[in-house]
Every structure is written in C-alpha cells, then in structure tokens.
Design an enzyme around this catalytic site. Structure first.
Site, PDB file in Angstrom:
ATOM      1  N   HIS B  95       0.951  -1.188   0.123  1.00 46.98           N
ATOM      2  CA  HIS B  95      -0.027  -0.064  -0.090  1.00 46.98           C
ATOM      3  C   HIS B  95       0.851   1.039   0.014  1.00 46.98           C
ATOM      4  CE1 HIS B  95      -2.917   3.006   0.970  1.00 46.98           C
ATOM      5  NE2 HIS B  95      -2.611   3.210   2.078  1.00 46.98           N
ATOM      6  N   HIS B  97       0.995   5.912  -1.116  1.00 47.28           N
ATOM      7  CA  HIS B  97       0.119   7.162  -1.227  1.00 47.28           C
ATOM      8  C   HIS B  97       0.951   7.479  -2.422  1.00 47.28           C
ATOM      9  CE1 HIS B  97      -2.792   7.622   2.312  1.00 47.28           C
ATOM     10  NE2 HIS B  97      -1.812   6.417   2.525  1.00 47.28           N
ATOM     11  N   ASP B 120       0.776  -4.658 -20.394  1.00 43.75           N
ATOM     12  CA  ASP B 120       1.574  -5.561 -20.056  1.00 43.75           C
ATOM     13  C   ASP B 120       1.374  -6.244 -18.454  1.00 43.75           C
ATOM     14  OD1 ASP B 120       3.212  -5.910 -22.353  1.00 43.75           O
ATOM     15  OD2 ASP B 120       4.497  -4.172 -21.819  1.00 43.75           O
ATOM     16  N   HIS B 169      -8.577   7.567  -1.222  1.00 40.88           N
ATOM     17  CA  HIS B 169      -7.261   6.870  -0.468  1.00 40.88           C
ATOM     18  C   HIS B 169      -6.276   6.776  -1.243  1.00 40.88           C
ATOM     19  CE1 HIS B 169      -6.289   4.116   3.164  1.00 40.88           C
ATOM     20  NE2 HIS B 169      -5.399   4.693   2.562  1.00 40.88           N
ATOM     21  N   TYR B 233       7.886 -13.453 -23.378  1.00 41.32           N
ATOM     22  CA  TYR B 233       8.748 -12.288 -22.665  1.00 41.32           C
ATOM     23  C   TYR B 233       9.718 -12.697 -21.688  1.00 41.32           C
ATOM     24  CZ  TYR B 233      10.062  -7.707 -20.778  1.00 41.32           C
ATOM     25  OH  TYR B 233      10.694  -6.838 -20.455  1.00 41.32           O
TER      26      TYR B 233
END
Lengths: 237, 237, 237, 237
Positions: B95, B97, B120, B169, B233
């Site tokens: 997580h 910001h 991708d 958020h 790839y």
C-alpha cells in the site's frame, strides 16, 4: 565472442536509457548494427539494467534469428530487424516507454513542432503511426509493428524524422548508431513534455493550439543549421 | 527469530518503495506471506525507512494478531490480513500514497487501459473501489477496507488485475511475493501518470478520452505474451 | 552561545527543506522556539544552505528584535514572531515557496481535502488567507502577513490545520517543533500536487470537483486515528 | 591564456545549468563579460558539459569575432554579443531550453506575475518577444534574435526584467555577471512552472486567470525590498 566494440557501444546505449530517465525496470531496449556482417546487437529480454553486461547482449540477423548469445533477445527484436533490413542508412534503434512520449502515443497524436528544441532534430512533427489491426497482431505482432512504421514513413524522410510513436504503444527512434538513437529518444521525451504544456497554456488563454506551430522558415533554419550542407552548429568534423 | 528469509525479502520490498519514489516519510508499507505457517511479515507502524531493519519487522497472523515483534505492526495490517486470508494465491501486498495513483483514487476513477505499458501488467483497467460507508469506517476501518476490495473484485480476476485504487484513499497492489507487489505498485503509479497526460492531450485536441482506449485485441496480445500459457517475454524458467 | 540544542534542531530543519525539494536557492526558512526564554532561532536572510551552520543562525525575541547573531535574521522574521507570540502551543514555523503550494496560493484557492493523505494531517482544507491590502503592505509587510494568518484562523483550530497559504505568496506551516513544521510543509506540497491532478482528472471525465471531496466521516477517522485521544497510528509514547 | 578569473566564473555558471536541471545534453550556454577589454567568454558549441573546462571556453569580441580559443564558440554567440554591446550594465548572459520556460515561449505568451516568487526578481511579467520574420532569419538569425530582444525591451527596464522568452524558441536571461544570469534562468523556469499550474487551478474552479494576477502594490513591495534603494533582504553590503 563476436563484435566486441559494437557490444560495448550498445551496452553504453542501453545503460543511458535509465540514466536519462527514459526507462523503468526493463521497459526499453537499444540495438546497434554491423552493416558488413549484416548483424545487430540487442538487449536480452527482461534482463534488468543492473545485470546487463556487454557479454550478455544478443547478436541477431536481419530476420531476427539469434546468431550468438545464451539469452533470448528482446521481444521487440523483430521490429528492430525489419527497420535495419529496410533502412540501410540507420545504425541504431531504440524503443522505450518514456512517460510523455507514451502519453502522446496513447492519445493517438503526432507531436506538432512548436519550437526550436524540436526543430533542431525533427524536420516537422514526430509522427504517430496507426495502430495495428487485430490480424496484424495475431499474425506477427513485433514484425508488423516494424512494418506499420515503414508504412507510415512512405513519403516521409526517416533521417529528417529520426523517430515516431506507435499508437497505444510508445516511441521508437533511430540514428547513425545506438548512441544517436538514444539521443533521439531523449529528444522525443523532452519535446513531448514541452508540447503538452504548450497546449495547456494555449488552452488556458483561449488560444488555438495551431497558433503555437513554429513557422516553416524557423524549422528550415534550425534543422539546416545542424544538419544541412552548411551546418555550423558544433565543432564540425 | 522466525522467518529470516522472508524478513529479508519484505525488508527489501519496503526499502524499494522510497527508492522508486512511491513513498514520502512513512506513507507506505509492504508485506510478504509464509503460507505454510499462515503468517505474514509487515512493516511496523510509523517507523521511518532509515530505521527499518529486517529484525524490527512484525510477524502477524491472518486475523491481524501480532505473533512476533516488539513494535506495533502497520495500521493497515488488517487490510493486508484479509487479502491474504481470502486470496490464497497471493504472496505479497503493498500500500502506498504515490502521487498519481492517489490522484485517480481521489477523483474516484478507475484507470482506463490506454496502452501497452498498462496492458503488459493489467488485463483491463486498474479498478477504483467504492468508498467505505460511515458505518464500515466506524466498525472496523482497515478490515473493511480489505472487504471493500474483495467486494470490488467479485467477478474480476485479481491475478490479471494485480492492484486497485480505494476511493479517496490510494493504491493497493499484490503479487506472488512482496517484490511483485512492489513491481505492481510502480506500474500503477506509472500508468496513472501516463493516463492523466493522455486525457489532457485528448482534451487539448478536442478528442474524446474513450477514443484513446487500447483495443481489446491489443490488451489480449500484450497480457498474453507476458503472462499467457505461451508467454515469450523474458528468459522463461 | 545561547540555545545550542535548539540551534541544532533548527539547523536540521532548515537543511531538510532543500532535501525534500521544497526550496530553491534561499527561498525558505525554518525556526524553532524556546518558550522558557521567549526567544526563537531562525535562518539568517539570504544565506545559502551550503553556508548555513548551527552557529550562524540568529536568535530573536517575539517582537522580532535580534538578541544574538552577527547576520540579519530572515526577512520573514516578523511573521514567525507574531505567530509564536499569539499561538503559545506551537514550537516551530516554516515558510517555503514550494512549487505546487505556491500555485494554489497564486490561484487564491484553499486546498480541498480530497483524500486520506490530506486528512491524516489536516482536519479539513489547507486554508488560503486573503491577500494583504496596500496599506497593510506599506505599514509593516511581514508583521501584517502574520496578522492576516491569525485573522484567517479566527474560529479555525490551528493545531488541526497546521499550515496555510497566503494569497499570491506561498505556504506557511507550524508544529510542536521545527521538524514538525517541516513535516507539515512537505504534506502541504504533496497534497497540493495531488489535488491539482485530482481536479484535472475530474475535469477530463466531466465530473464536478466537489464530487471528489472526502466525506466528513473519512476525515474524522483519519485525523482521529493519528491525532485523537485513542490514536493508534505509530508506536505510541 | 587570457581572462583566467572570468573563465573560472563562466565555467562555474555553465556547469550550474545542468545542476539546476535547466539543460539536457548541450542545450544551453552561459557567458560573462570583461568590460575593460570589451570581450566575453562563452561556452564552445556542441561540447558536452562533461568535457567542458575553463580552458576550452572561447573568448569573443562584441561583434562575435573569436579572439582566443581552439573551438567554435556557441552558435548563439551573436545573440550574446549584441546584448553586451547594447546593454552596458549587464555582465552575464544565459540561454537554455528549460522545459517550462520553453512551453510558454512555444505558446507565445509572456509569463504573468502571479505572486511573490516572481515579483522578487521580475518587476512585472517575463515578456515574450515576437518571433523573427523569414527575412530576419535568413539574413542573420542569431544576431537578429538579439535585435528582436532589444526591440522588445524598448521602453522596458531590462534590469527590472532580467530575462525574456523568444517566441517558439526559449528563455534568455542576464545579470550583473554569469552567475546572476544563471540565477535568473532558474527563476524563469520556476515561475513558468508555477504559473502554468496556477492557470490550471483557476480554470478547474471556473475562475479567470486575470484574477490570479498579483496586485501592483505587492509587486512594488517585493521587488523593492530586494532591489530598491532601501532593500533589506539578505546581508546588505
């Protein structure tokens, strides 16, 4: 091991991509050609720049067949190959996902020439190629990416426009060697950023974006003073 | 001390967040799971990256109870826990910001897939979850943040969309381990920035933003060449 | 030399301003107070960060009179002084010309609270003060800048809103000490950047910017989990 | 070798251009004058900053004739020369292609004074010069670039406006020496960025950009407190 000097050049060119902020992770690749042997050296696929060495670069022919190297070449190899095969006067190719150039490609727009920063290297816009069709993608995606570029340059001088955008994808550039292709990749990213802001400023003041276009005679002057027969920028030869 | 190797991995993943410019101060956290033991390792709350060590990371179970560690775990621990508990095929959660991703979350918008950089890694948009209700916030804010993510992913493949935004958020991402979750956090930030600029360029030229969407067959191709059964790839296994 | 420890703190706070990218050249200053002595330590005026030392900081009283130091104190000293004199619960003040915060100040707009990054530190908007009148500028510019801030905070909790913008000028912030004031200066710059992009994304999709506002109950939750009586972010005391 | 001290100053000024992020590759140049000798020292053309030394700078007279040096002087030398020849009170000149300043130049707009960051150095807007005509470009491009600047400053105080934009090209700045000219180049880039964002914020909230203009009395105050007869910013003389 073949092509030692070319490997060093292509290695330096690849390392310059993250140095110039054009590449995140492994999202870019540079290659350089040996015209006598009909081969080019390219970054291996998915290898991080920390692990890249002149030795683990891959040597490929103009049909994209691996000639030397333990690793797989870049997944974009077929695009590089067809450009080298068709345009015999280029020595290096670069592909990146640099942020501002990709934004123009995603908007499906050619970057108009709004000033001299741009005109010093591109004699007109940075053209945006059409997207590939479903059939072209299914058949041979990377090869057809190269073919779409070649199609878009029919009637356009690829030396005077040393790069382009591919719609919904990103920038490709080229030059006399891998270093020149990197240089043009930086130019595209810089002018992409400036042109975005130019349009926002035109918009904010109620001006049409077409009023921002550099006049043709300014393009002539800037391109010619660097690249014309009487060029006087730099230290000459 | 438990889980030495996992601690090292999670430590590296956390340290990569400021390195990639995703985190200011302590505004982010990464975790990684040990599926056999049913435990995960997570950043302690409010500890600066300068003071972080593999040893001061906190070990927690899937209900968010601390199992080992002197410090309090991240205040977002309950969100990580419920994702691990429900999605048994993920090994890491992040997580942040990060600036551009937060901007989309604050605008309450999913990030449309405008090109191959995005395709991708995400097989379609980066979905924006609904905001939590006053009741959900009051009851168990962090746990319910996780539940809102799970609700938003009903009928959506969370492996093919390895991250999301939570409204007002910011971004959450995940992957097979903590490093992969960090990778996807970088992807979200990059495509968030590109998509903002894409829309501005569409707008400046009087084009509809929906005209910028990558066609479905391009999404198919790019996602599949990296993640499908015949992926080509990188260097394979 | 007086106030050795405070000098060290204020020195560190000043040096953190360019480190966080908030200051170009000498365009910013931080100060910290000694409440027992009724004095504060502030950056000297126009001295570059390379030449700054704890020793060449200036000690000033709450009327802005120099008490110790060879150099002139910051030209903004009178602003700092009146804030310390009036708000007895603050220990540090910072002023910068950080780019995004200045842009909001120049637009004459308070930064709305669009998300949790903002709500973690400001319990509502980052308020924009009115501009000074010609008379206020002529009479005592820097002192009246402080008075305009105090006027703008009548009925507003300056602890729950630890900073503001002054119209056509830039951000001021404060906190329990100089380091906290720097922290809030970073927060203002970050949320200024995010809020600009949030509005652009709302605009591009035909949404009203007011629809992006974080709901009051989300503000309550985020501010309270960090700063309320039952705060649980971080490692407590 | 002539002008050793001046060479050192001009070298430092040139090296500060990439350090401040104003220059990519070789896209910029700084010069400094020796008024007694009627000569100035300038960057050689197309030489990378890595290879620049005080010794390979070039000495030129006010008609742009090379007086000392092995390399060709900057292609912009004639522009610098005519500014030195005409404005006897300037000691340094800088030209860059810094991104935000170029964007305003490409939009053909003067940068309005929206706040004190700007007013501290420019007593009003950063004026945008007209573009050169086809004839002016053909005849003597770089010399006429200087003449267009001089024309645009008829009736404008070039000390109170120490720089400008040239349409479809980029910023030029000057000052009492090369370092001051660099300083003003940084100011132009910073205020260009802030002013762009200011207009976007005005636009997003339905406000007219003219409402963002700093009032004249604020301009007076900020410019005068730094540059007027009773200036009190900094440490005086």
């Amino acid at each position: 091991m073949m092509l030692k000097e070319l490997r060093d050049e292509v290695y330096e060119a690849n390392m310059d991509l993250p140095k110039h902020g054009l590449v995140v992770f492994t999202w870019g690749n540079a290659s350089g050609v040996d015209r006598e042997r009909g081969l080019f050296v390219i970054k291996p696929s998915g290898v991080s720049y920390d692990e890249l060495t002149p030795q683990n670069l891959v040597v490929v022919d103009f049909d994209g067949n691996k000639v030397e190297g333990e690793l797989n070449p870049s997944s974009d190899t077929a695009t590089h190959a067809v450009l080298y095969k068709t345009w015999e006067d280029i020595g290096g190719v670069v592909h990146t996902h640099s942020s501002n150039a990709v934004s123009w490609a995603q908007a499906g727009r050619s970057i108009p020439c709004y000033g001299t920063t741009h005109a010093d290297y591109f004699y007109g816009d940075v053209p945006c190629m059409r997207g590939l069709t479903a059939g072209e993608i299914r058949e041979a995606y990377e090869l057809n990416t190269g073919k779409v570029i070649l199609e878009g340059f029919e009637g356009v001088d690829h030396i005077a426009h040393p790069g382009c955008l591919v719609r919904n994808h990103g920038p490709f550039s080229w030059g006399k060697d891998a270093a020149a292709a990197v240089y043009h990749a930086v130019v595209i990213e810089e002018v992409a950023k400036m042109a975005l802001h130019t349009e926002q400023l035109a918009h904010a003041s109620g001006r049409a974006i077409d009023d921002c276009l550099a006049p043709q005679y300014l393009l002539d002057k800037h391109y010619m003073r660097k690249h014309g027969p009487n060029a006087y920028y730099g230290q000459g030869k």
